[in-house]
Design a protein around this motif. Structure first.
Motif, PDB file in Angstrom:
ATOM      1  N   GLY A 130     -12.325  -5.652 -16.026  1.00 29.84           N
ATOM      2  CA  GLY A 130     -11.100  -5.030 -16.525  1.00 29.84           C
ATOM      3  C   GLY A 130     -11.391  -3.800 -17.370  1.00 29.84           C
ATOM      4  N   ASP A 131     -12.450  -3.869 -18.159  1.00 29.88           N
ATOM      5  CA  ASP A 131     -12.855  -2.700 -18.958  1.00 29.88           C
ATOM      6  C   ASP A 131     -13.177  -1.508 -18.066  1.00 29.88           C
ATOM      7  N   HIS A 132     -13.835  -1.770 -16.936  1.00 33.11           N
ATOM      8  CA  HIS A 132     -14.206  -0.666 -16.049  1.00 33.11           C
ATOM      9  C   HIS A 132     -13.000  -0.133 -15.275  1.00 33.11           C
ATOM     10  N   ALA A 133     -12.028  -0.987 -14.989  1.00 33.50           N
ATOM     11  CA  ALA A 133     -10.787  -0.493 -14.387  1.00 33.50           C
ATOM     12  C   ALA A 133     -10.085   0.449 -15.357  1.00 33.50           C
ATOM     13  N   SER A 134     -10.084   0.075 -16.640  1.00 32.57           N
ATOM     14  CA  SER A 134      -9.504   0.932 -17.672  1.00 32.57           C
ATOM     15  C   SER A 134     -10.285   2.229 -17.807  1.00 32.57           C
ATOM     16  N   ARG A 135     -11.609   2.138 -17.674  1.00 33.60           N
ATOM     17  CA  ARG A 135     -12.467   3.317 -17.777  1.00 33.60           C
ATOM     18  C   ARG A 135     -12.205   4.292 -16.618  1.00 33.60           C
ATOM     19  N   ILE A 136     -12.001   3.757 -15.416  1.00 36.77           N
ATOM     20  CA  ILE A 136     -11.676   4.601 -14.260  1.00 36.77           C
ATOM     21  C   ILE A 136     -10.367   5.326 -14.500  1.00 36.77           C
ATOM     22  N   ALA A 137      -9.378   4.600 -15.027  1.00 36.47           N
ATOM     23  CA  ALA A 137      -8.065   5.200 -15.298  1.00 36.47           C
ATOM     24  C   ALA A 137      -8.164   6.308 -16.339  1.00 36.47           C
ATOM     25  N   LYS A 138      -8.940   6.070 -17.392  1.00 39.48           N
ATOM     26  CA  LYS A 138      -9.091   7.077 -18.446  1.00 39.48           C
ATOM     27  C   LYS A 138      -9.746   8.343 -17.898  1.00 39.48           C
ATOM     28  N   ASN A 139     -10.781   8.190 -17.106  1.00 37.90           N
ATOM     29  CA  ASN A 139     -11.477   9.358 -16.561  1.00 37.90           C
ATOM     30  C   ASN A 139     -10.619  10.115 -15.550  1.00 37.90           C
ATOM     31  N   SER A 140      -9.786   9.395 -14.806  1.00 38.62           N
ATOM     32  CA  SER A 140      -8.942  10.055 -13.804  1.00 38.62           C
ATOM     33  C   SER A 140      -7.929  10.996 -14.446  1.00 38.62           C
ATOM     34  N   LYS A 141      -7.578  10.748 -15.704  1.00 38.96           N
ATOM     35  CA  LYS A 141      -6.606  11.604 -16.391  1.00 38.96           C
ATOM     36  C   LYS A 141      -7.160  13.007 -16.641  1.00 38.96           C
ATOM     37  N   TYR A 142      -8.481  13.130 -16.652  1.00 36.30           N
ATOM     38  CA  TYR A 142      -9.099  14.430 -16.930  1.00 36.30           C
ATOM     39  C   TYR A 142      -9.432  15.204 -15.661  1.00 36.30           C
ATOM     40  N   LEU A 143      -9.050  14.641 -14.508  1.00 39.52           N
ATOM     41  CA  LEU A 143      -9.363  15.294 -13.235  1.00 39.52           C
ATOM     42  C   LEU A 143      -8.086  15.781 -12.554  1.00 39.52           C
ATOM     43  N   ASP A 144      -8.181  16.908 -11.916  1.00 38.58           N
ATOM     44  CA  ASP A 144      -7.088  17.447 -11.124  1.00 38.58           C
ATOM     45  C   ASP A 144      -7.502  17.333  -9.654  1.00 38.58           C
ATOM     46  N   HIS A 202     -16.844  13.193 -15.402  1.00 39.13           N
ATOM     47  CA  HIS A 202     -15.825  12.175 -15.155  1.00 39.13           C
ATOM     48  C   HIS A 202     -16.002  11.531 -13.777  1.00 39.13           C
ATOM     49  N   LEU A 203     -16.436  12.315 -12.797  1.00 41.49           N
ATOM     50  CA  LEU A 203     -16.669  11.764 -11.468  1.00 41.49           C
ATOM     51  C   LEU A 203     -17.809  10.745 -11.485  1.00 41.49           C
ATOM     52  N   VAL A 204     -18.880  11.084 -12.175  1.00 39.26           N
ATOM     53  CA  VAL A 204     -20.028  10.169 -12.274  1.00 39.26           C
ATOM     54  C   VAL A 204     -19.636   8.900 -13.032  1.00 39.26           C
ATOM     55  N   SER A 205     -18.803   9.054 -14.053  1.00 35.52           N
ATOM     56  CA  SER A 205     -18.352   7.895 -14.820  1.00 35.52           C
ATOM     57  C   SER A 205     -17.519   6.953 -13.953  1.00 35.52           C
ATOM     58  N   ILE A 206     -16.642   7.532 -13.126  1.00 39.46           N
ATOM     59  CA  ILE A 206     -15.834   6.723 -12.209  1.00 39.46           C
ATOM     60  C   ILE A 206     -16.729   6.018 -11.193  1.00 39.46           C
ATOM     61  N   SER A 207     -17.683   6.750 -10.642  1.00 37.78           N
ATOM     62  CA  SER A 207     -18.604   6.174  -9.676  1.00 37.78           C
ATOM     63  C   SER A 207     -19.410   5.034 -10.292  1.00 37.78           C
ATOM     64  N   ASP A 208     -19.853   5.235 -11.526  1.00 43.89           N
ATOM     65  CA  ASP A 208     -20.624   4.201 -12.217  1.00 43.89           C
ATOM     66  C   ASP A 208     -19.784   2.947 -12.434  1.00 43.89           C
ATOM     67  N   SER A 209     -18.509   3.130 -12.786  1.00 41.91           N
ATOM     68  CA  SER A 209     -17.634   1.974 -12.997  1.00 41.91           C
ATOM     69  C   SER A 209     -17.400   1.208 -11.704  1.00 41.91           C
ATOM     70  N   ILE A 210     -17.244   1.941 -10.594  1.00 41.72           N
ATOM     71  CA  ILE A 210     -17.084   1.280  -9.296  1.00 41.72           C
ATOM     72  C   ILE A 210     -18.328   0.456  -8.966  1.00 41.72           C
ATOM     73  N   ARG A 211     -19.496   1.027  -9.220  1.00 39.06           N
ATOM     74  CA  ARG A 211     -20.748   0.300  -8.965  1.00 39.06           C
ATOM     75  C   ARG A 211     -20.839  -0.943  -9.839  1.00 39.06           C
ATOM     76  N   ARG A 212     -20.417  -0.810 -11.110  1.00 37.28           N
ATOM     77  CA  ARG A 212     -20.504  -1.943 -12.028  1.00 37.28           C
ATOM     78  C   ARG A 212     -19.543  -3.069 -11.640  1.00 37.28           C
TER      79      ARG A 212
END
Length: 331
Positions: free
Chosen positions: A221-235, A304-314
């Motif tokens: 759940g923490d990583h789902a939240s992390r993906i959401a947070k990082n997506s806000k900074y991407l266009d 932010h892309l690497v952070s999202i990718s890392d969360s998906i892997r985790r």
């Protein structure tokens, strides 16, 4: 270990004397009944609690103007998870203003906790939840459903650049934390009260397994939240459609692996759990490919892309941890 000899009385009854210190400590008097509970390992538990009622424990905390507010809140959460049924907050003089604020914050986060008495110098919090009314399997199932939906919505927020949906995912992480705390509390209650475990028909090792799995799901759940947070900074307009599609597909696959790992836990399916563990290598390779592509973008985007990718892997890695827990428990 206090070793005592077994004696025979009346030709058919076997007798073992009980330690005097334990008798005094337990306030047992002549002709008082005690309960004998045979354990799975062949031992016998002797308890003065023959009614089967939940053991009541009281935790007291002195608060002052100099008390750190965050420390005070963490102590209440710790007492809650430890299984205390009554919490008494007190001060020598008037309670500092922040005490009531933090107590209200705590009761809004912890399930079943309510303020039952409050004065200028004391606050009493009582647990109003019957443990048997919240079975561990129901709580864990609800927790996993919330996390799956969070991950699904987080990927949707990334794909469609939906900041409102991303914020909603982050808020739902609090619900996951509340349920994890409840499972941790229930597990501690079961481990410390054998009567409660027998009443709920949950063994100690199963309670531990539920807690370990709950902890893993909370991390997902923490990583789902992390993906959401990082997506806000991407266009999404800054990213290639191919990259967006690749990340979205990988995220969906990771969520499917997580769902199947939870299913294997509830079904006790060792073979399915083993097959899912073998999938982690492929997922790691795909995430590395995403990272290589991400590094071709500006640093502000790549981070932010690497952070999202890392969360998906985790998410997949944590799913493998659930599967290992399944194998360990059922073996």
């Amino acid at each position: 270990m206090d070793i005592r000899k077994v004696q025979m009385s009346g030709g058919s009854s076997y007798i073992v004397s009980l330690p005097k210190d334990w008798i005094i400590k337990s306030r047992i008097k002549k002709n008082d009944p005690v309960g004998l509970i045979e354990q799975d390992d062949g031992t016998i538990l002797i308890t003065p609690n023959t009614s089967g009622e939940q053991i009541r424990k009281t935790w007291e905390f002195e608060v002052a103007a100099s008390t750190d507010e965050t420390y005070f809140l963490r102590c209440m959460i710790g007492a809650y998870i430890s299984g205390y049924t009554v919490m008494k907050i007190w001060a020598h003089g008037r309670l500092p203003a922040f005490a009531s604020v933090k107590v209200r914050e705590f009761t809004s986060m912890a399930i079943g906790q309510e303020v039952v008495d409050e004065t200028d110098t004391t606050i009493e919090i009582k647990d109003l939840l019957n443990p048997s009314e919240m079975p561990l399997n129901n709580t864990l199932s609800r927790m996993s459903v919330i996390v799956m939906k969070m991950h699904q919505d987080a990927m949707e927020a990334f794909k469609n650049n939906d900041r409102s949906l991303a914020d909603n995912v982050v808020l739902r992480d609090n619900d996951v934390d509340r349920l994890h705390w409840l499972i941790a509390r229930q597990s501690n209650l079961l481990l410390n009260d054998i009567n409660l475990g027998r009443k709920m028909e949950i063994s100690n090792d199963l309670a531990v397994s539920y807690f370990l799995t709950s902890r893993i799901i909370e991390r997902v759940g923490d990583h789902a939240s992390r993906i959401a947070k990082n997506s806000k900074y991407l266009d999404s307009g800054e990213l290639s459609p191919e990259l967006i599609e690749q990340i979205s597909k990988t995220g969906i696959n990771a969520n499917n692996v997580f769902r199947k790992s939870v299913d294997s836990f509830f079904n006790g399916d060792i073979k399915a759990a083993n097959e899912l563990i073998d999938m982690t290598g492929y997922n790691a390779e795909v995430c590395r490919e995403i990272n290589d592509i991400a590094l071709t973008y500006d640093a502000s985007v790549a981070t932010h892309l690497v952070s999202i990718s890392d969360s998906i892997r985790r998410v997949v890695d944590y799913s493998a941890d659930i599967c290992e827990n399944v194998i360990n428990h059922h073996i």
